[in-house]
Write an enzyme that holds these catalytic residues in place. Structure first.
Site, PDB file in Angstrom:
ATOM      1  N   PRO A 132     -27.131  12.277  48.710  1.00 20.26           N
ATOM      2  CA  PRO A 132     -27.348  11.573  47.436  1.00 20.26           C
ATOM      3  C   PRO A 132     -26.218  11.886  46.466  1.00 20.26           C
ATOM      4  O   PRO A 132     -25.625  12.960  46.518  1.00 20.26           O
ATOM      5  CB  PRO A 132     -28.671  12.167  46.930  1.00 20.26           C
ATOM      6  CG  PRO A 132     -29.307  12.799  48.117  1.00 20.26           C
ATOM      7  CD  PRO A 132     -28.190  13.252  48.996  1.00 20.26           C
ATOM      8  N   CYS A 133     -25.918  10.933  45.603  1.00 15.83           N
ATOM      9  CA  CYS A 133     -24.852  11.155  44.610  1.00 15.83           C
ATOM     10  C   CYS A 133     -25.205  10.387  43.347  1.00 15.83           C
ATOM     11  O   CYS A 133     -24.656   9.325  43.073  1.00 15.83           O
ATOM     12  CB  CYS A 133     -23.496  10.763  45.142  1.00 15.83           C
ATOM     13  SG  CYS A 133     -23.436   9.208  46.008  1.00 15.83           S
ATOM     14  N   GLN A 134     -26.125  10.946  42.578  1.00 12.31           N
ATOM     15  CA  GLN A 134     -26.644  10.271  41.397  1.00 12.31           C
ATOM     16  C   GLN A 134     -25.581  10.069  40.329  1.00 12.31           C
ATOM     17  O   GLN A 134     -25.694   9.181  39.500  1.00 12.31           O
ATOM     18  CB  GLN A 134     -27.812  11.077  40.831  1.00 12.31           C
ATOM     19  CG  GLN A 134     -29.004  11.158  41.763  1.00 12.31           C
ATOM     20  CD  GLN A 134     -30.072  12.106  41.256  1.00 12.31           C
ATOM     21  OE1 GLN A 134     -29.795  13.007  40.478  1.00 12.31           O
ATOM     22  NE2 GLN A 134     -31.292  11.918  41.710  1.00 12.31           N
TER      23      GLN A 134
END
Length: 395
Positions: A80-82
């Site tokens: 994930p890479c918010q």
């Protein structure tokens, strides 16, 4: 048999694709307990690790799995890479953002393990967005470690998945300079001939070809281990059924009275804008409360697939939402794959999963199509031992 590890494994979409491509998944890691329950049920508890790569050092994990640097065949994951959200101002979107630490952790794992192959996937916007900062940084680090790298955006529908789902993939190899992504095997049904290097493309798989053989239901109905509605009517259904004789996870969510009234007022293909005046909402997605048609390709499955107001999840024939099994079919999970948890939890697992058929195509191209000679010439000393899988949850 080649060995693989799946970081951020979720419920196991990438792992199932790896297994269908003929690899052995020796470990999967994720921090979500309900996701890991499904992964463990389908791959074995000894292979399921409820940990975070942010707190578990790669060398410790290698030790538990009895692996040395360079021994692993393939490492995959979708960190994930918010911090790359489109809601973040463009000038603040970069790989160094603390919210993108898991991307950096994944690359740290690559540096520690130094597998022969790497597959990293993410949302499509990551490839070209933000002045290419994401792609450039990932490419730079993988190249620094000695990998040949390719990246691009793939639409799952072009690889036999009955769903429009665009995902960015980065693939890397230490074995060759000719690393590449797979070419599409399917196309939009336009009536015109299209082909790739391997022959003519077949039409995209539609909803009828994907789920028609599953039992009809009314909302709130369904039993575990139900009988199929019919024999398979498509090669896709036959592929998904395999040797299964009964249908699991096929129970229709019971809708609230207003939700059911809205769904009931719509015909297949209709949606939010077609609701009668007294049933209209103040706003919402264009596909909200929408019903599919048999000849459609499904929209991108999300974790909100359990809610009729979040998208076009209405069944084309029955007045209800898609069941978990039908959603699994749309995501290309085979019928022998069992999902664990509440309805909402299972929906979340599927919404965040990589379609196994798409992953299978990526792996087949990366590992096999270009490396037949390499693989066939491997000696028994190259085959890795399975890890013990006995690492438990860490604080």
């Amino acid at each position: 048999m080649m060995k693989a590890i799946d970081l951020f494994c979720g419920c196991g979409g990438m792992s199932l694709g790896l297994r269908r491509a003929g690899l052995e998944v020796i470990a999967g890691m994720d921090i979500e307990p309900n996701y890991m329950a499904t992964f463990a049920h389908n791959f074995g508890n000894e292979k399921a690790f409820k940990n975070s790569i942010a707190t578990l050092c790669a060398k410790e994990f290698m030790s538990v799995l009895n692996l040395c640097k360079g021994e692993l065949d393939i490492l995959v994951g979708g960190p994930p890479c918010q911090g790359f959200s489109k809601n973040v101002p463009r000038k603040h979107r970069h790989l160094e953002d603390p919210k993108n630490q898991l991307v950096r952790n994944f690359l740290d794992y690559v540096e520690a393990f130094m597998p022969r192959f790497v597959v990293m996937e993410n949302v499509a916007e990551m490839k070209n967005g933000f002045e290419n900062s994401y792609s450039d940084e990932v490419m730079r680090r993988l190249s620094k470690y000695g990998y040949s790298v390719e990246h691009g955006v793939l639409n799952a529908a072009d690889f036999g998945v009955p769903q429009r789902r665009r995902r960015a993939f980065f693939v890397a190899s230490r074995d060759t300079l000719n690393v590449r992504l797979p070419q599409p095997s399917h196309k939009k049904a336009t009536g015109s001939d299209q082909s790739n290097l391997f022959g003519e493309l077949v039409d995209h798989v539609n909803i009828k070809q994907a789920i028609y053989d599953l039992p009809r239901l009314e909302h709130g109905q369904g039993i575990e281990n139900a009988s199929y509605r019919s024999d398979p009517i498509s090669s896709y259904q036959q592929k998904m059924r395999g040797e299964c004789n009964l249908v699991k996870n096929h129970i229709a969510r019971e809708l609230k009275p207003l939700q059911f009234e809205r769904i009931s007022s719509l015909k297949p293909g209709q949606g939010l804008k077609d609701l009668p005046a007294h049933l209209k909402t103040k706003g919402g997605y264009s596909g909200a409360y929408g019903r599919l048609t048999w000849d459609m390709i499904a929209p991108t499955i999300t974790r909100w697939v359990f809610h009729p107001g979040s998208g076009r999840w209405g069944h084309p024939e029955d007045l209800r939402l898609l069941t978990i099994r039908e959603v699994a079919r749309v995501q290309s999970f085979s019928d022998d794959y069992t999902f664990i948890g509440s309805y909402n939890q299972q929906a979340g697992q599927l919404g965040n999963a990589v379609p196994p058929l798409l992953m299978e195509s990526v792996v087949n191209t990366l590992v096999y199509d270009l490396y037949d000679d390499n693989i066939s010439s491997r000696s028994s000393s190259d085959i890795l031992l399975s890890g013990s899988g006995n690492l438990k949850e860490t604080a």
